[in-house]
Scaffold this motif. Structure first.
Motif, PDB file in Angstrom:
ATOM      1  N   MET A 148       0.836  -1.192   0.000  1.00 18.87           N
ATOM      2  CA  MET A 148       0.000   0.000   0.000  1.00 18.87           C
ATOM      3  C   MET A 148       0.866   1.234   0.000  1.00 18.87           C
ATOM      4  N   VAL A 149       0.464   2.222  -0.776  1.00 16.64           N
ATOM      5  CA  VAL A 149       1.191   3.474  -0.854  1.00 16.64           C
ATOM      6  C   VAL A 149       0.334   4.544  -0.196  1.00 16.64           C
ATOM      7  N   THR A 150       0.904   5.283   0.748  1.00 19.31           N
ATOM      8  CA  THR A 150       0.082   6.267   1.456  1.00 19.31           C
ATOM      9  C   THR A 150       0.914   7.367   2.106  1.00 19.31           C
ATOM     10  N   HIS A 151       0.296   8.532   2.286  1.00 22.99           N
ATOM     11  CA  HIS A 151       0.945   9.568   3.091  1.00 22.99           C
ATOM     12  C   HIS A 151       0.314   9.597   4.482  1.00 22.99           C
ATOM     13  N   ASP A 152      -0.659   8.689   4.733  1.00 26.10           N
ATOM     14  CA  ASP A 152      -1.433   8.717   5.979  1.00 26.10           C
ATOM     15  C   ASP A 152      -0.835   7.759   7.019  1.00 26.10           C
ATOM     16  N   PRO A 153      -0.271   8.311   8.123  1.00 29.28           N
ATOM     17  CA  PRO A 153       0.369   7.451   9.123  1.00 29.28           C
ATOM     18  C   PRO A 153      -0.594   6.415   9.726  1.00 29.28           C
ATOM     19  N   LYS A 154      -1.887   6.729   9.788  1.00 31.50           N
ATOM     20  CA  LYS A 154      -2.864   5.781  10.360  1.00 31.50           C
ATOM     21  C   LYS A 154      -2.939   4.505   9.519  1.00 31.50           C
ATOM     22  N   ILE A 155      -2.862   4.673   8.205  1.00 32.48           N
ATOM     23  CA  ILE A 155      -2.891   3.503   7.319  1.00 32.48           C
ATOM     24  C   ILE A 155      -1.595   2.726   7.465  1.00 32.48           C
ATOM     25  N   ALA A 156      -0.510   3.474   7.548  1.00 35.41           N
ATOM     26  CA  ALA A 156       0.796   2.833   7.667  1.00 35.41           C
ATOM     27  C   ALA A 156       0.869   1.980   8.934  1.00 35.41           C
ATOM     28  N   ASP A 157       0.251   2.474  10.024  1.00 36.52           N
ATOM     29  CA  ASP A 157       0.288   1.746  11.295  1.00 36.52           C
ATOM     30  C   ASP A 157      -0.364   0.375  11.186  1.00 36.52           C
TER      31      ASP A 157
END
Ligand code: ADP
Ligand code: MG
Length: 224
Positions: A198-207
């Motif tokens: 997954m590619v994201t700038h959102d830390p919540k998704i990264a967590d």
């Protein structure tokens, strides 16, 4: 050690803009194994989409190597890339990218039809059922909610049983509750053995992901 799904060595991507060069990727090396759930994170403009487009065989690097399922894909022709892309890779995009005049079922069937598969309808129905949309098969995209559209896109990404699924900001156009549901669906697919990036700038998704690869200015600055 799980089987290696993809490996890149020293990937560089330079865009030529008139007189100036933009170095969107600057020597990226990474390996992803089967069954991993990986987030590629970084600020806007850091090179995430460029990396995903190269990993997804939608674009070629300026230099560096890319092995997908043990094949060197950095040297393939456009047609060969398209064939690998259709067979080995599933995509989920922020804006869903469904065809507006086609039903959910027809959208999901499409990659199978390109691959010349005769049981397309049956398989597409099964994929829609897997994402909880068996009762929406005849709906067109504008007759569905954003979350439902993204689930159709996930069914489409799964339909050729790809080696890896790439999702670029998959919750970016969804409200937070629906975003959580879509993330839960990715988690469920990963628990069933799917390799997901997954590619994201959102830390919540990264967590949400076990492995986080942080990129800045076209380089990996941390991985773990
Ligand atoms: P991200 O997805 O992390 O926001 P991108 O991969 O889209 O970043 O972009 C990385 C850098 O490359 C940015 O500086 C962007 O302006 C530049 N870039 C991206 N696509 C192109 C393109 N087609 N032509 C020229 N420059 C581009
Ligand atoms: Mg991007």
């Amino acid at each position: 050690m799980p089987k290696t799904i993809l490996a890149v060595r020293d990937l560089t991507k330079i865009y030529q803009m008139g007189q100036t060069e933009v170095r969107a990727l600057n020597g990226v090396s990474l390996t992803v194994g089967a069954g991993e759930l990986t987030a590629i994170i970084g600020a806007s403009g850091s090179g995430k989409s460029t990396l995903m487009h190269i990993l997804g065989c939608l674009d070629t690097p300026t230099s560096g190597q890319y092995f997908l399922a043990d094949k060197d894909v950095s040297t393939l022709s456009g047609d060969e890339q398209a064939a690998i892309r259709n067979r080995e890779i599933g995509f989920v995009f922020q804006t869903f990218n469904l065809l507006p005049r086609l039903s959910a079922l027809e959208n999901v069937e499409l990659p199978l039809l390109y691959a010349g598969n005769r049981q397309a309808r049956e398989k597409a129905l099964a994929a829609l059922a897997l994402v909880g949309l068996a009762d929406r098969a005849e709906h067109e995209p504008n007759q569905m909610s954003g979350g439902q559209r993204q689930r159709v896109a996930i069914a489409r990404a799964l339909i050729n049983d790809p080696q890896v699924i790439f999702a670029d900001e998959p919750t970016g156009n969804l409200d937070s509750q629906t975003g959580v549901e879509i993330l839960a669906m990715f988690k469920q697919l990963n628990d069933a053995g799917r390799t997901i990036i997954m590619v994201t700038h959102d830390p919540k998704i990264a967590d949400f992901c076990r492995r986080r690869i942080h990129i800045a200015d076209g380089k990996i600055v941390s991985d773990g």
